[in-house]
Design an enzyme around this catalytic site. Sequence first.
Site, short mmCIF file in Angstrom:
data_model
loop_
_atom_site.label_atom_id
_atom_site.label_comp_id
_atom_site.label_asym_id
_atom_site.label_seq_id
_atom_site.Cartn_x
_atom_site.Cartn_y
_atom_site.Cartn_z
CG HIS A 257 13.45 44.69 103.51
ND1 HIS A 257 13.77 45.82 104.23
CD2 HIS A 257 13.39 45.08 102.22
CE1 HIS A 257 13.86 46.84 103.40
NE2 HIS A 257 13.63 46.42 102.18
CB THR A 258 15.54 39.32 107.79
OG1 THR A 258 16.82 39.41 107.20
CG2 THR A 258 15.30 37.92 108.30
#
Lengths: 278, 245
Positions: free
Chosen positions: B25-26
Site C-alpha cells: 500500500h503506497t
Amino acid sequence: SNFIIKQWYQRRVVITAGGFSFDNCRRNAFMEKQGITFPTARKTGTTICGVIYKDGVVLGADTRATGGSIVCDLNCEKIHYIADNIYCCGAGTAADTEFTTRMVSSKMELLKLRTGREGRVISALRMLKQYLFRYQGYISAALVLGGVDVTGPALYTVYPHGSTDKLPYVTMGSGSLAAMSVFEDRYKLNMEEEEAKALVCDAIKAGIINDLGSGSNVDITVIRKGEVEVFRPYQVVCQKSQRQGDYTFPRGTTVVTNTTEMVPFSALQVTDEEVMEL
Amino acid sequence: AVVSTQSGHYGRGKDEGTTVSPKKHTMQPIVTGTSVLGIRTKEGVVIAADTLGSYGSLARFRDIQRLMKVNDSTIIGGFGDYADFQFLMKLLRQQTIDDEVVGDGVYRDAPAIHNWLRCVLYNRRTKFNPLWNTIVVAGKNYGGEPYLGYVDKIGVAFEEKTVATGFGSYIALPMMRKAMDENPDMGVEEAKAVLKRCLRVLFYRDCRSLNRFQIGVVSAGETSISEPMSADTDWSIGANPSGYE
C-alpha cells in the site's frame, strides 16, 4: 632579502582553513557496525526567546538540559555572556553553544581592546555566522543574540548552518513554537519593561509546560543602555516536591545481638615473618 | 490515500518462475486539511477548522468543509487526507440515516461516535491500510454533558478539555491550555474568542493554513457550524526595515 619579504608577506596572509576533517568517518562507521556505541551529545532541548522593547532587549530561557530522555541538568545556564552589553541564549548541543559563545566572547574582548570601543552586537553576529557556516551545520548551535550598543537595541537569531534573522521577537529550540504562539498573540512594539518581562516569562513558561525538552525555571536577562540585569531564576515553575516519607532507618532498627571489641592494628604483634626474594 | 500495487510476475520475465510479492500500500495523504481545534467548556463544546484543502504546498481547494454535523449531538472535524475524511463522513451520514429509520428518536451520541471511529481507525491501522486522518469529536452524551474526543490514524483515542491536531498541537494547544487554566468556568462565547486567537496565530505560523475558518458549537441549545469567517491580522511588524543583519 627575498626570504625576509616572503616571510613578512606570509605572516600577513592567514587563511583560516575551514571546517571539520571527516577522515575518521569511515573508521567510525566500521566501529559502529562492530557494535561499539558512541556517546550521544547532550542537548539542551530548549525554549529560548528574546524581545526588543522600548529601552532595550529582554532575553529569556528555560533551564533544563537533556541527554536523550533523561534530564542531565535541572538548572543549567543557557543565557551566555558575550560582552558587558551583549548576551546570547543557546539551543542545540550544550557543548557547542557553550564553546561557541565563549569563543566569540573572547574575540569580542580582543576586539574591544584593539578598537578602544564598546563592542557592537553586529560584530558578534558576524563572528558567529562565519564560524558556524564554516562547519556546515555540524556545530549544532541555534542562538538568540541580543544586546544594546551605540546603534541601539539589537536582536538576532543564528541558525546552525550560519543563516541569521533580524527580528523584533524571536524564539528557538524545541519549545520555540509554544513560545512563539505567546509572542504572536501578545507582542506589541515599544512595550514597557515590566510588560516585556512578563511576556518573555509567559513564553518560556509555555515552552516549559508544553514541551518535554524544556523545564525547570525561567531565566531572564534584561539589557538596557549601560546596564544589564540578570534574573536567575526569574520564576521557578517546576519545583522538586517534598519527599512524602523519611526512608532512613532509625537507630536501633537492627537488633544488636552480640558486640565484639575491635582490635586496633597497632596491638597486633608480628609472630612470623617471611620476606620474599625478588 | 491508498494505492495498492500487486507486483506479481507470472512467468513474464525471462529469468522468472512464478513469484508473487505481497500486496503493498503506497501511503501518503494527497489533499490535506490542517489543524482542527476543540475546547470543552461547562456550557458546551466549541470546535474550529479552516476551509483549506492543500495539495502538497498548493492551496488548491479554499472552500471545503472540514467540520461535519453528524447529528444533533455531534460535530466532527477532520485533519489529514480529505478523501479518507469524505469516506468517514459518508459512513457516518449513513449511520445517522439508519438511526432515523429505526424511528425511536434516539441517535448515536458523541461518545458512541468517538468509540466507533476509534474502532474503525484502529482496525484499518492493524491491516496496514490506515485512513490518514485525525478526527476531533465534539458533542454531548445522552445526559447532555459536553464531550470532546480525539482519534488518530493509528487508533490513539482520548477525551480532553482541550484538543488540537497537527500544527495546532504545537502552537494553539499551549494557548488553549493556558486560557482554560486561567478561566476554568469559561463559557461558549469566550471559548470561541480563544479559538479565533489561536486560528489567527496559526495563520501567521502554519504554512498550510488559510485565514478562512468555521467554528462549530454543540451546547444545550444549539448544534451548528458557522458560516466561514476570517480573523483580523496585523502585519505591521513587517513594516520595520529588517533584512537579516
